[in-house]
Structure formats: structure tokens, C-alpha cells
Design an enzyme around this catalytic site. Structure first.
Site, PDB file in Angstrom:
ATOM      1  N   HIS A 167       0.807  -1.133  -0.107  1.00  0.00           N
ATOM      2  CA  HIS A 167       0.070  -0.069   0.213  1.00  0.00           C
ATOM      3  C   HIS A 167       0.829   1.324   0.005  1.00  0.00           C
ATOM      4  O   HIS A 167       0.508   2.251   0.643  1.00  0.00           O
ATOM      5  CB  HIS A 167      -0.879   0.100   1.174  1.00  0.00           C
ATOM      6  CG  HIS A 167      -1.895  -1.198   1.132  1.00  0.00           C
ATOM      7  ND1 HIS A 167      -2.488  -1.633  -0.105  1.00  0.00           N
ATOM      8  CD2 HIS A 167      -2.535  -2.002   2.194  1.00  0.00           C
ATOM      9  CE1 HIS A 167      -3.270  -2.462   0.417  1.00  0.00           C
ATOM     10  NE2 HIS A 167      -3.287  -2.890   1.648  1.00  0.00           N
ATOM     11  N   HIS A 225     -10.084   0.606   1.352  1.00  0.00           N
ATOM     12  CA  HIS A 225      -9.826  -0.515   2.192  1.00  0.00           C
ATOM     13  C   HIS A 225     -11.086  -0.956   3.137  1.00  0.00           C
ATOM     14  O   HIS A 225     -10.391  -1.137   4.150  1.00  0.00           O
ATOM     15  CB  HIS A 225      -8.401  -0.407   2.497  1.00  0.00           C
ATOM     16  CG  HIS A 225      -7.743  -1.699   2.731  1.00  0.00           C
ATOM     17  ND1 HIS A 225      -8.159  -2.517   3.727  1.00  0.00           N
ATOM     18  CD2 HIS A 225      -6.575  -2.180   2.425  1.00  0.00           C
ATOM     19  CE1 HIS A 225      -7.400  -3.560   3.836  1.00  0.00           C
ATOM     20  NE2 HIS A 225      -6.313  -3.412   2.962  1.00  0.00           N
ATOM     21  N   GLU A 284     -11.320  -5.115  -2.410  1.00  0.00           N
ATOM     22  CA  GLU A 284     -10.598  -3.961  -2.749  1.00  0.00           C
ATOM     23  C   GLU A 284     -10.262  -4.042  -4.185  1.00  0.00           C
ATOM     24  O   GLU A 284      -9.691  -4.867  -4.585  1.00  0.00           O
ATOM     25  CB  GLU A 284      -9.187  -3.830  -2.099  1.00  0.00           C
ATOM     26  CG  GLU A 284      -9.214  -3.904  -0.598  1.00  0.00           C
ATOM     27  CD  GLU A 284      -7.736  -4.733   0.145  1.00  0.00           C
ATOM     28  OE1 GLU A 284      -6.787  -4.219  -0.304  1.00  0.00           O
ATOM     29  OE2 GLU A 284      -8.233  -5.659   0.835  1.00  0.00           O
TER      30      GLU A 284
END
Ligand code: BGC
Length: 339
Positions: free
Chosen positions: A103, A174, A305
């Protein structure tokens, strides 16, 4: 509607914006552009909050190792070796999961203050200026996220961006969902999931895709027919053993690309997107103290996601998350609730 969502240590006021439309109400904060709550009725009209989160901005700042409700960028998911090439130049990110980037490393978009640019009853748009070289990525990028509630229970998340150099843009949200209500912490594994995707990406022991696109046929990864998430999650099957449960990318094969259902409340959520992949993460590492002090533990919420495939920067044969200087990045994902 705008309310205080706490004051950050540097004195910045964080805000909480409430939007309503399509039979649901949601809140969003300008700290990290997090989706904080989504209030959805059940079949008897009882309203529950179906996403996990925290009570104030500082909860998101200090307690959010699990990225609850986070806007993830510039690049969602993993990059092997935290490094890749653009135009013959090696790009180096800061590793934050072993040698790899998860991420986009330690300074994610979810830890920044975003700026409000537009608010109406049913939508809010936030802007982030991601400076030149942010997280190691080239160029200065303007990023916009819009949360909009539209008819028929639709929560639409729209991403727009433009960068002055060739770079990567691959944003996602998320949120962890629990359609029984975020306080019913033991309900998530009993909820049913459909993923029409025919292939998923097996990962190595470091959660990096091996490059194989494997058929779900005859495996515990097959969600083409609805089944309870918990039914096969503990099956001895290497991809599940490596990742400690479901934590994989599936191809987006059709619309919707996932449907989550809670048989008890009658709530259902259908996910549609223009992204090529969807990561289904069953909360295998979840460990946070959330809204109202509720402990969120092991597998007590699930994330869906939408994104480019993990580590796609190293797989030119897959859809690519690169954008050219000046090119408009646009992506939309809709979570459509019914009850
Ligand atoms: C990843 C998980 C990770 C979680 C929280 C998900 O997108 O796939 O492995 O634990 O994010 O960081």
C-alpha cells in the site's frame, strides 16, 4: 453536514462529512479520505453501520495498521522488492513488509490531510496534492476522491488524478464490511460471498504473486456459486496456508464482480468496478479497537479492494497501472446495497 472529527497533534482540525442518498447515509473524514460509516437498513428497517472504523481522526492516525476505511494510494497492494522501472529509470519505494512495498509504504495517502473541494447533500469530493517524488513515485500528482450516494442504495467511489510525470496511479478503498453491523463481531465468516472471477493470483510465502493465473475450479477459491466465507477458509490448500486465509486477487470477470450477503439481516452488497482486479481479504490479521471501543479481531470484517493486480508493475502481460504525464486517471467502484 460537517462536524468536528478531532484535532491532530499538529493542531489541524479534522472534519467529518455526512452524506445521504439512495436510502443510506455515510460519513467520510478529510483525514486520510477514510470512509468512516455506512448506515444501511435491514429487511425490517433497522439501521446498522456496516463498515469497521474508529471514533475520531486520531483513531485512524494511530490505530489503523489494518487500513480500515482507508483511501490507499498512490499504489494499492504489493510491489516486490519495493522497486520497479519507469522509462528505464529505477523507482525505489520504502519497503514496509519485509523487502516489499504494501500500500505504498509507511506514508500512505490515508495518513494525510485532504482538502474539501465540493460538498452536496449526497456527495463529497476531497483533494490531495501528492508532491514530486512522494513515496518514491515520480512527479507531482493532483488526486481527487469523490464519495457519492446515488439511487438504489449505491455508494460510488470515484478517483481522478493527473501527474506531471509518467507515474503509477492505482487507488483503492480499504473498507472492511460486516453486513450484520460492525458491532456484531462474530458474524463476518457466516456471510455469503459470490465472486464470478474464474482466475486468482496465487502468491508466494511473502504475499507476492507468483505470476500464475490459476483457475478457481475445484479449489477453495471458487466463489462462483455463493458460499459462506468461513466454509472453506481453513481447507489445507497452499495459497490459503501461505496467506493465513483469503487474501488474494481475483480477475474482475463481469458486473458485479462480487456480491456479499448477510442471510440474517437480508442486507446485500454488490461491487462493480472498472478495475481489472479485486482483492478479497478476510481480515486474517485484523486486530484493532474500533468504534465505541469494540474490539475487531481475527476475521471479523472483510475487505473487497478493487485495483490493478498486485505487483502488476512487474508483469507487463497484465493490465498496467502506469499513467503518462498529463494523462487523466479515472476509476470508479460502486458498492450497491440492498435489503
Ligand atoms: C492485504 C493484507 C493486509 C491488509 C492490511 C490487504 O490489502 O492484502 O495482506 O494485511 O491489506 O494491511
Amino acid at each position: 453536514m460537517k462536524a468536528s472529527f478531532g484535532i491532530l497533534p499538529d493542531g489541524t482540525q479534522a472534519n467529518l462529512y455526512t452524506i445521504t442518498g439512495g436510502g443510506i447515509t455515510a460519513t467520510v473524514t478529510d483525514f486520510g479520505a477514510h470512509l468512516v460509516s455506512v448506515l444501511v437498513p435491514d429487511r425490517d428497517g433497522n439501521v446498522s453501520d456496516v463498515v469497521l472504523g474508529f471514533d475520531d481522526a486520531n483513531g485512524y492516525r494511530t490505530g489503523n495498521g489494518g487500513y480500515l476505511g482507508a483511501t490507499v494510494g498512490r499504489n494499492a497492494n504489493r510491489i516486490k522488492g519495493a522497486s520497479f522501472m519507469i522509462d528505464d529509470v529505477r523507482i525505489r519505494l520504502t519497503p514496509n513488509e519485509g523487502e516489499n512495498s504494501l500500500h505504498s509504504g509507511p506514508n500512505g495517502f490515508h495518513l494525510r490531510m485532504w482538502e474539501l473541494v465540493r460538498q452536496r447533500e449526497n456527495l463529497v469530493t476531497l483533494h490531495l496534492l501528492s508532491p514530486q517524488g512522494d513515496q518514491g513515485f515520480p512527479g507531482k500528482a493532483d488526486i481527487y476522491v469523490t464519495y457519492a450516494l446515488e439511487k438504489g442504495g449505491q455508494l460510488k467511489i470515484i478517483y481522478d488524478g493527473v501527474c506531471d510525470r509518467d507515474t503509477v496511479l492505482n487507488l483503492t478503498n480499504h473498507s472492511y464490511f460486516n453486513l450484520a453491523g460492525q458491532e456484531k463481531t462474530d458474524a463476518a465468516m457466516g456471510q455469503e460471498l459470490i465472486i464470478p472471477g474464474r482466475f486468482f493470483n496465487p502468491d508466494d510465502a511473502e504475499n507476492i504473486p507468483t505470476g500464475e493465473l490459476r483457475s478457481v475450479e475445484g479449489t477453495p477459491m471458487d466463489f462462483r456459486i455463493p458460499k459462506a466465507i468461513g466454509r472453506d477458509i481453513n481447507t489445507p490448500y497452499e495459497p490459503l496456508e501461505f496467506q493465513g486465509g483469503y487474501d488474494h486477487n481475483w480477475e474482475v470477470f463481469c458486473t458485479p464482480c462480487a456480491i456479499l450477503r448477510d442471510p440474517d439481516s437480508g442486507r446485500e452488497m454488490a461491487v462493480s468496478t472498472d478495475c481489472p482486479g479485486i482483492q478479497f481479504y478476510a481480515g486474517n490479521f485484523l486486530n484493532e479497537t474500533g468504534k465505541g471501543g469494540i474490539p475487531y479481531g481475527y476475521r471479523q470484517g472483510v475487505a473487497l479492494e478493487t485495483q490493478f493486480y498486485p505487483d502488476s508493475v512487474h508483469h507487463p502481460e497484465w493490465p498496467q497501472p502506469f499513467v503518462k504525464a498529463g494523462q487523466h486517471y479515472h476509476s470508479e467502484t460502486t458498492y450497491k446495497f440492498s435489503w
